[in-house]
Design a protein around this motif. Structure first.
Motif, short mmCIF file in Angstrom:
data_model
loop_
_atom_site.label_atom_id
_atom_site.label_comp_id
_atom_site.label_asym_id
_atom_site.label_seq_id
_atom_site.Cartn_x
_atom_site.Cartn_y
_atom_site.Cartn_z
N UNK A 55 0.85 -1.18 0.00
CA UNK A 55 0.00 0.00 0.00
C UNK A 55 0.89 1.24 0.00
N UNK A 56 0.33 2.35 -0.45
CA UNK A 56 1.09 3.61 -0.47
C UNK A 56 0.12 4.76 -0.29
N UNK A 57 0.65 5.88 0.22
CA UNK A 57 -0.18 7.05 0.45
C UNK A 57 -0.39 7.83 -0.83
N UNK A 58 -1.57 8.37 -0.95
CA UNK A 58 -1.87 9.26 -2.06
C UNK A 58 -1.84 10.69 -1.61
N UNK A 59 -2.73 11.47 -2.18
CA UNK A 59 -2.76 12.92 -1.94
C UNK A 59 -3.37 13.28 -0.58
N UNK A 60 -4.39 12.53 -0.14
CA UNK A 60 -5.12 12.88 1.09
C UNK A 60 -5.28 11.65 1.97
N UNK A 61 -4.20 11.09 2.53
CA UNK A 61 -4.29 9.83 3.26
C UNK A 61 -4.71 9.94 4.73
N UNK A 62 -4.66 11.14 5.31
CA UNK A 62 -4.88 11.27 6.74
C UNK A 62 -6.29 10.86 7.14
N UNK A 63 -6.37 10.04 8.19
CA UNK A 63 -7.66 9.59 8.69
C UNK A 63 -8.13 8.29 8.07
N UNK A 64 -7.34 7.75 7.16
CA UNK A 64 -7.70 6.51 6.47
C UNK A 64 -6.57 5.50 6.56
N UNK A 65 -6.96 4.21 6.57
CA UNK A 65 -5.96 3.15 6.43
C UNK A 65 -6.47 2.16 5.39
N UNK A 66 -5.56 1.42 4.80
CA UNK A 66 -5.92 0.48 3.74
C UNK A 66 -5.19 -0.83 3.93
N UNK A 67 -5.72 -1.87 3.32
CA UNK A 67 -5.04 -3.16 3.31
C UNK A 67 -5.33 -3.88 2.01
N UNK A 68 -4.34 -4.63 1.54
CA UNK A 68 -4.46 -5.39 0.29
C UNK A 68 -3.93 -6.80 0.58
N UNK A 69 -4.72 -7.56 1.31
CA UNK A 69 -4.30 -8.91 1.70
C UNK A 69 -4.45 -9.89 0.55
#
Lengths: 113, 114
Positions: A55-69
């Motif tokens: 995963x990697x951060x984009x332009x507005x990542x604050x307050x969000x998390x992601x996962x790609x299991x």
């Protein structure tokens, strides 16, 4: 021929609640993306993934998390929802070769009260 | 300067009219260019890719001018169903792997009237 599927389609949350948005694609795409779209702001990239387990951060990542299991799924999490996160969220995916367009899901409309 | 800039719009045209949208991009190293269409409250959908030689798909013609960093979309014989927002899209370019990232313009709204 599902393409990119987002769940849920609509959700209303209270401030401070958490939730996860699910994106699934059946096109065997390597790359996946989460965007938000607000009036007058256009599409803004939140996070993206170039493959399973990344995963990697984009332009507005604050307050969000992601996962790609899994390669076909890309999850977007809001740990503590805020009214500023009220938006329409779009997931997209693409092949990893150059010059590839992105294919979008039909969006999740999220309201935070 | 925004990385991708489009005509502000809205464009209000009668059925049958020809309408042209313009778009400029800031990074001369960009290699991939697209036009997307977005209907109200729906997801963006790929309308067409834009190739260096220009390309046509029915009533739609896309042109690329690399020297001027300019992309255009021409719609001939406008239909009511063409009413939508048209997004100019360019690939993100920098020194590191961009992971296929695209930069979306703010969009130009088209309204075709009877």
């Amino acid at each position: 021929n599902a393409g990119v599927t987002q769940t849920p389609k609509f959700r209303v949350l209270k401030t401070g609640q958490s939730m996860t948005l699910l994106c699934a694609q059946d096109m065997n795409h390597e790359y996946m993306y989460w965007y938000r779209q607000d009036p007058g702001m256009g599409l803004r990239l939140i996070h993206y993934s170039v493959g399973e387990g990344t995963t990697a951060k984009g332009e507005v990542p604050d307050g969000y998390n992601v996962s790609r299991l899994k390669k076909q799924n890309f999850l977007l999490g809001l740990e503590s929802a805020a009214p500023s996160q009220t938006s329409v969220y779009f997931c997209a995916s693409s092949y990893s070769e150059d010059n590839q367009p992105q294919h979008f899901g039909d969006g999740t409309r999220l309201s935070i009260l | 300067r925004k990385e991708v800039e489009q005509d502000p719009g809205p464009f209000n045209v009668p059925e049958g009219a020809t309408v042209a949208f313009n778009c400029t991009y800031s990074n001369s190293a960009s290699q991939s260019f697209f036009w997307y269409r977005q209907d109200c409250r729906k997801e963006p959908k790929l309308l067409m890719s834009v190739y260096s030689s220009g390309n046509e798909d029915g009533r739609f013609t896309a042109q690329l001018n690399r020297a001027s960093q300019y992309i255009s979309l021409l719609i001939r014989d406008s239909k009511l169903s063409d009413s939508a927002t048209y997004l100019c899209v360019v690939n993100a370019v920098n020194f590191y792997n961009q992971g296929g990232k695209l930069i979306f313009g703010q969009g130009t709204e088209l309204s075709v009237k009877p």
